[in-house]
Write a protein that holds these residues in place. Structure first.
Motif, PDB file in Angstrom:
ATOM      1  N   HIS A  62      19.645 -16.508  16.855  1.00  0.00           N
ATOM      2  CA  HIS A  62      18.570 -17.470  16.608  1.00  0.00           C
ATOM      3  C   HIS A  62      18.334 -18.442  17.756  1.00  0.00           C
ATOM      4  O   HIS A  62      17.191 -18.704  18.124  1.00  0.00           O
ATOM      5  N   GLN A  63      19.425 -18.980  18.339  1.00  0.00           N
ATOM      6  CA  GLN A  63      19.205 -19.969  19.391  1.00  0.00           C
ATOM      7  C   GLN A  63      18.700 -19.318  20.673  1.00  0.00           C
ATOM      8  O   GLN A  63      17.790 -19.850  21.317  1.00  0.00           O
ATOM      9  N   PHE A  64      19.263 -18.176  21.045  1.00  0.00           N
ATOM     10  CA  PHE A  64      18.739 -17.478  22.216  1.00  0.00           C
ATOM     11  C   PHE A  64      17.274 -17.107  22.020  1.00  0.00           C
ATOM     12  O   PHE A  64      16.474 -17.155  22.959  1.00  0.00           O
ATOM     13  N   ALA A  65      16.904 -16.734  20.782  1.00  0.00           N
ATOM     14  CA  ALA A  65      15.501 -16.414  20.489  1.00  0.00           C
ATOM     15  C   ALA A  65      14.624 -17.647  20.643  1.00  0.00           C
ATOM     16  O   ALA A  65      13.486 -17.558  21.140  1.00  0.00           O
ATOM     17  N   GLU A  66      15.125 -18.790  20.223  1.00  0.00           N
ATOM     18  CA  GLU A  66      14.350 -20.035  20.385  1.00  0.00           C
ATOM     19  C   GLU A  66      14.162 -20.358  21.855  1.00  0.00           C
ATOM     20  O   GLU A  66      13.064 -20.780  22.281  1.00  0.00           O
ATOM     21  N   ASP A  67      15.196 -20.172  22.660  1.00  0.00           N
ATOM     22  CA  ASP A  67      15.082 -20.395  24.105  1.00  0.00           C
ATOM     23  C   ASP A  67      14.015 -19.517  24.738  1.00  0.00           C
ATOM     24  O   ASP A  67      13.373 -19.910  25.722  1.00  0.00           O
ATOM     25  N   ALA A  68      13.845 -18.314  24.200  1.00  0.00           N
ATOM     26  CA  ALA A  68      12.906 -17.348  24.785  1.00  0.00           C
ATOM     27  C   ALA A  68      11.494 -17.505  24.235  1.00  0.00           C
ATOM     28  O   ALA A  68      10.616 -16.717  24.582  1.00  0.00           O
ATOM     29  N   SER A  69      11.270 -18.505  23.386  1.00  0.00           N
ATOM     30  CA  SER A  69       9.972 -18.654  22.736  1.00  0.00           C
ATOM     31  C   SER A  69       9.239 -19.887  23.248  1.00  0.00           C
ATOM     32  O   SER A  69       9.739 -20.637  24.089  1.00  0.00           O
ATOM     33  N   ALA A  70       8.061 -20.101  22.671  1.00  0.00           N
ATOM     34  CA  ALA A  70       7.265 -21.278  23.029  1.00  0.00           C
ATOM     35  C   ALA A  70       7.938 -22.570  22.590  1.00  0.00           C
ATOM     36  O   ALA A  70       7.584 -23.650  23.077  1.00  0.00           O
ATOM     37  N   MET A  71       8.891 -22.492  21.674  1.00  0.00           N
ATOM     38  CA  MET A  71       9.544 -23.688  21.144  1.00  0.00           C
ATOM     39  C   MET A  71      10.813 -24.048  21.905  1.00  0.00           C
ATOM     40  O   MET A  71      11.616 -24.860  21.443  1.00  0.00           O
ATOM     41  N   ALA A  72      11.032 -23.474  23.094  1.00  0.00           N
ATOM     42  CA  ALA A  72      12.223 -23.786  23.884  1.00  0.00           C
ATOM     43  C   ALA A  72      12.283 -25.278  24.189  1.00  0.00           C
ATOM     44  O   ALA A  72      11.266 -25.904  24.519  1.00  0.00           O
ATOM     45  N   HIS A  73      13.488 -25.850  24.078  1.00  0.00           N
ATOM     46  CA  HIS A  73      13.679 -27.264  24.372  1.00  0.00           C
ATOM     47  C   HIS A  73      15.158 -27.511  24.625  1.00  0.00           C
ATOM     48  O   HIS A  73      16.015 -26.746  24.163  1.00  0.00           O
ATOM     49  N   PRO A  74      15.492 -28.569  25.341  1.00  0.00           N
ATOM     50  CA  PRO A  74      16.912 -28.905  25.534  1.00  0.00           C
ATOM     51  C   PRO A  74      17.507 -29.452  24.238  1.00  0.00           C
ATOM     52  O   PRO A  74      16.786 -29.752  23.288  1.00  0.00           O
ATOM     53  N   ILE A  75      18.830 -29.625  24.213  1.00  0.00           N
ATOM     54  CA  ILE A  75      19.436 -30.196  23.016  1.00  0.00           C
ATOM     55  C   ILE A  75      19.027 -31.657  22.837  1.00  0.00           C
ATOM     56  O   ILE A  75      19.110 -32.196  21.725  1.00  0.00           O
ATOM     57  N   ARG A  76      18.601 -32.293  23.905  1.00  0.00           N
ATOM     58  CA  ARG A  76      17.966 -33.615  23.814  1.00  0.00           C
ATOM     59  C   ARG A  76      16.540 -33.435  24.305  1.00  0.00           C
ATOM     60  O   ARG A  76      16.268 -33.533  25.489  1.00  0.00           O
ATOM     61  N   PRO A  77      15.602 -33.165  23.394  1.00  0.00           N
ATOM     62  CA  PRO A  77      14.223 -32.856  23.811  1.00  0.00           C
ATOM     63  C   PRO A  77      13.563 -34.033  24.519  1.00  0.00           C
ATOM     64  O   PRO A  77      13.964 -35.194  24.370  1.00  0.00           O
ATOM     65  N   GLU A  78      12.530 -33.714  25.275  1.00  0.00           N
ATOM     66  CA  GLU A  78      11.796 -34.741  26.008  1.00  0.00           C
ATOM     67  C   GLU A  78      10.555 -35.211  25.278  1.00  0.00           C
ATOM     68  O   GLU A  78      10.084 -36.316  25.513  1.00  0.00           O
ATOM     69  N   GLU A  79      10.000 -34.366  24.405  1.00  0.00           N
ATOM     70  CA  GLU A  79       8.804 -34.775  23.684  1.00  0.00           C
ATOM     71  C   GLU A  79       8.700 -34.003  22.375  1.00  0.00           C
ATOM     72  O   GLU A  79       9.290 -32.937  22.217  1.00  0.00           O
ATOM     73  N   VAL A  80       7.934 -34.585  21.442  1.00  0.00           N
ATOM     74  CA  VAL A  80       7.757 -33.951  20.146  1.00  0.00           C
ATOM     75  C   VAL A  80       6.493 -34.498  19.498  1.00  0.00           C
ATOM     76  O   VAL A  80       6.077 -35.623  19.779  1.00  0.00           O
ATOM     77  N   ILE A  81       5.886 -33.670  18.644  1.00  0.00           N
ATOM     78  CA  ILE A  81       4.730 -34.123  17.869  1.00  0.00           C
ATOM     79  C   ILE A  81       5.177 -34.531  16.473  1.00  0.00           C
ATOM     80  O   ILE A  81       4.833 -35.597  15.985  1.00  0.00           O
ATOM     81  N   GLU A  82       5.956 -33.681  15.820  1.00  0.00           N
ATOM     82  CA  GLU A  82       6.436 -33.951  14.466  1.00  0.00           C
ATOM     83  C   GLU A  82       7.958 -33.970  14.474  1.00  0.00           C
ATOM     84  O   GLU A  82       8.598 -32.984  14.847  1.00  0.00           O
TER      85      GLU A  82
END
Length: 874
Positions: free
Chosen positions: A352-372
């Protein structure tokens, strides 16, 4: 199609709050359709400024506002904020609001469901109760008084200690609670209902007596004993391992059926999804017992790592979640099989996490921006965050890590802080420089470590070269070399681990990769060794090394690291599966024979290490296999996986039958030995059914009839999925007849139907959704049907005509107006279109565009849909 994204919130825009709140007094007059909330706050201006007080509020009715007891009307109000202009530096603000709990299907804020009131305030649910500074860096003490009908709601609960109660003449009663600890609004909790109550107590290391209270649905009291026992284990473990003692005189847990998450760590009053509380042998599996213990532990551990020290802002979510997941993983490993626990952790990362990294939703464990903010609750923040903490634990050692955690609490108890504050404490406590390591917090993506080696026979010189790189991700094009603790060992031909005190990395069995390229050299060898790489999955990376079949078999037999033995078995299976998927008409018989020989040897582990044997005898999931290829060819990969599994089933049928018959247990009990035996028994049964063993049908029916526990009953149904559809349907009918009145068991029934491989699955799903026990309002039920189908029914969801995608999109649109948070979770498979063949990419994007066209699309979905549609591969 390109969709314009809403404005995102950025970590870099953080500013301290304009006002602080020291004390909150809340009064609730509970009513199903018209609950009145009176909130009186002691507020202080933070610094010298003349900015207005801006309070968050959503989906609530403002009744009145009073400043220093004087009613005011000169304020600004919109759909999301209440703005009040005042020159006062210190003042009292009283806000009265009205809410309709029965219409709150989002299950955020205060809602009424299944006859009880409940709250869920993380991340931004408190603003659905009252107008407030709803941010984690505003901490206050709370007094809460609850009024409600006594007959219908005899239990009125909130955070902290009960300090008063009384009876009114109109049939209502009241209870007052006081929380002595400062907390952010997201940790506020209220529950009111009629429950059965299970009590116990725990004596802390300092001799304090803590009352434990578990509230469950009427009639479910006997299913709460495992949860209470798990809580006591967690409390004792946290004292022993981290020296952390519980700080209140009462600890309450409430189990509810309608809950978006698994559980919530509200100070002193944890609210749990019932599936992570209720268990007995007849209705709960071994996995359920395990998960209850793990989640109970997780929420208890939050009392310190999340409550006593909390997040400054939601971009720091991994500060509490990554650290607490690591702590619950360590707890679970100590309570059961360490290797099986580690494998479970890694499978989540790889699937699941590797898949998230490979998708449009990739983000660091401390994200830089978010909408929701709700979209922050990801496998990256939680599970990769835990792996980052684990790497720190590896680098600092057990004692160093403990010193760092002690210093962290000494510095920041009672404060809202950042991930940098935590890392700095770990560094200062140990004098180990973690400056470079901090990149893990800001860089997204899955690093790849390519390992090559050379051996000079004449000189006995062996050189290992490690090269690290991280591919560009949707959010970041440029990547830097990371600080990676990479554990390894070298095995000689006898399977012994090679040592050489002149090579420190070899003695430590670890090299710290900090540059793009590293080399180590070992001299004086008589033969080329076999490297066993990434022992215990010491970092969340992918490894590329050209293992031969013989080398993998050597590691399976001899590595000192149990995880690596399992990992080598998975690599061998994966090689066979990918080989067959690529060239189905010309199978590599030598490779398959090598694999079967290795598998045959794994049966010998069943007596000495049954947990490892069960893991090694299981082939990789489709989800794991998908992350090993650049483009997923659905049918080819799926059928190759089934074919290899079938080859193992048929070629070793006698061994499977012998293994099945050997796993004898007495009356059900949840202990490690019996769990391992049941795991091996049910794995054997599934292979016997898939291999069409002559005894398979008889064994299925006999085990189903005699099972005294849910693990073995469900084991039959899962095994039956590999056999004839009519037999599966017959067994499922009997199962439903027995369990149709138990919602948690029925969720298992729904999930089995939804992930069953069958040609008519899209005709069957509407029947499930029209079942009298199904409701879109129930998150557990939605996840069991729609989630199981989208995540795990490979051929059904990925049908080449796009019908599976359309089916999910149709229900995403329905859920959008019911519970957008749940909708945003189960849309994930659609957003990961990037790795599929061009036709499926087009079909998946079309459904995302359909969803994007919804004029009332929630922020939860807007963020995921727009990012996915705007994704461009680097």
């Amino acid at each position: 199609m390109t969709v314009s994204s809403p404005v995102a919130k950025k970590r870099s825009d953080y500013q301290t709050p304009d006002f602080l709140i020291s004390h909150v007094d809340m009064v609730f007059h509970l009513d199903v359709v018209k609950t009145r909330v009176i909130t009186t706050s002691q507020i202080t201006r933070n610094g010298q400024h003349d900015r207005p007080l801006v309070l968050d509020g959503e989906s609530i009715k403002l009744v009145s506002v009073a400043l220093n007891e004087d009613a005011i009307h000169d304020y600004s109000l919109n759909d999301e904020q209440l703005s009040i202009q005042t020159t006062e530096s210190t003042f009292t603000l009283c806000v009265e609001t009205e809410i309709n709990p029965s219409e709150n299907k989002t299950l955020e804020g205060l809602y009424f469901s299944a006859g009880a009131y409940c709250t869920q305030c993380e991340a931004e649910g408190f603003r659905k109760i009252t107008y407030f500074l709803d941010r984690p860096d505003v901490l206050a003490k709370y007094d809460v008084t609850i009024f409600a009908d006594k007959e219908r709601y005899p239990h009125l609960l909130s955070n902290g200690n009960q300090i008063g109660k009384g009876q009114l003449d109109d049939g209502r009663h009241w209870v007052k609670w006081q929380d002595p600890f400062n907390k952010p609004s997201y940790l506020f909790a209220l529950v009111a209902g009629d429950f059965d109550l299970l009590t116990d107590n725990f004596i802390t290391q300092s001799g304090r007596n803590v009352l434990l209270e578990l509230y469950v649905d009427k009639g479910a009291l006997d299913k709460g004993h495992h949860a209470i026992a798990s809580l006591k284990k967690a409390m004792a473990w946290d004292e022993e391992v981290f020296g952390l003692e519980y700080d209140l005189d009462i600890y309450m847990v409430v189990a509810v059926d309608f809950f978006n998450m698994g559980a919530m760590e509200n100070k002193g009053l944890n609210v749990f999804n019932s599936k992570f509380v209720l268990a007995d042998a007849q209705s709960a599996t071994d996995d359920d017992f395990f998960n209850i213990e793990a989640v109970i532990g997780h929420e208890y551990f939050h009392n310190w790592t999340g409550n006593r020290v909390t997040c400054r802002d939601w971009f720091q979510l991994s500060l509490k979640e990554g650290l607490t997941v690591f702590r619950d993983q360590q707890f679970s490993a100590d309570m059961s099989s360490p290797v099986f626990n580690r494998i479970k952790n890694v499978q989540i990362i790889r699937e699941h996490q590797f898949a998230e990294d490979a998708s449009a939703m990739a983000h660091p464990i401390r994200p830089e921006e978010v909408i929701e903010m709700n979209n922050f609750y990801t496998v990256t923040v939680y599970d990769k965050g835990a792996e980052v903490i684990r790497m720190m634990h590896t680098l600092l050692g057990v004692d160093g890590f403990r010193k760092g955690v002690d210093l962290y609490f000494e510095r920041f108890d009672g404060q809202a802080v950042t991930c940098d504050d935590f890392v700095q404490a770990m560094q200062d406590a140990t004098d180990i420089d973690l400056t470079h390591f901090r990149l893990w917090y800001s860089q997204s993506g899955t690093p790849k470590v390519t390992v090559t080696d050379t051996f000079e026979q004449s000189s006995g010189r062996y050189t290992l070269t490690f090269t690290q790189s991280t591919p560009p991700t949707a959010d970041q094009a440029q990547k830097h070399a990371l600080h990676i603790p990479f554990k390894f060992e070298l095995l000689d031909q006898q399977g012994m681990s090679i040592s050489d005190d002149s090579v420190p990395e070899l003695e430590a069995k670890m090299i710290e990769l900090t540059q793009a390229k590293h080399e180590i050299t070992v001299s004086g060898l008589s033969e080329k060794p076999t490297p066993s790489l990434l022992l215990n999955f010491s970092a969340p990376v992918k490894v590329d090394y050209p293992y031969s079949h013989q080398q993998l078999s050597h590691i399976i037999l001899h590595s000192s690291d149990e995880f690596s033995r399992w990992d080598a078995s998975q690599s061998l299976y994966s090689r066979c599966i990918h080989s067959l998927a690529t060239a189905p008409d010309s199978p590599d018989e030598e490779l398959f024979d090598s694999m079967l020989v290795a598998v045959s040897g794994m049966f010998e582990l069943a007596d000495s290490n049954p947990a490892l044997a069960a893991a090694m005898l299981s082939v990789p999931s489709f989800e794991t296999l998908s992350q090993q290829v650049d483009e997923i060819q659905v049918e080819a990969l799926y059928h190759a996986q089934r074919s290899i599994r079938n080859l193992i089933a048929t070629s070793l049928s006698e061994k499977w039958l012998a293994l099945y018959n050997k796993q004898i247990t007495g009356p059900y009990q949840y202990d490690a030995d019996d769990v391992d035996k049941r795991r091996l028994r049910n794995l054997s049964l599934s292979y016997l059914v898939q291999g069409d063993s002559p005894q398979a049908s008889e064994l299925l029916l006999a085990q189903f009839a005699s099972a005294d526990n849910m693990t073995d009953s469900l084991g039959v149904l899962k095994a039956a999925q590999y056999g004839p559809v009519d037999q599966f349907d017959h067994l499922m009918f009997q199962f439903e007849e027995r369990w149709r009145h138990d919602p948690l068991v029925l969720d298992k029934w729904f999930a089995l139907h939804a992930n069953m491989e069958r040609s008519d699955i899209l005709a069957r799903l509407p029947l499930l959704l029209s079942h009298e026990k199904f409701s879109l309002d129930n998150p557990n039920r939605v996840r069991s049907v729609l989630g199981s189908f989208a995540f795990y029914n490979v051929l059904g969801f990925h049908a080449i005509d796009g019908s599976g995608y359309q089916f999910l999109a149709d229900y995403i649109l329905k859920l959008n107006s019911v519970n957008p948070q749940v909708a945003a979770r189960i849309i994930t498979p659609l957003t990961q279109w990037q790795k599929f063949d061009p036709k499926r990419q087009e079909l998946m994007r079309y459904q995302l565009a359909r969803i994007a066209d919804c004029k009332t699309l929630s922020k939860d979905l807007i963020e995921k849909v727009t990012k996915s549609l705007n994704y461009t591969a680097h």
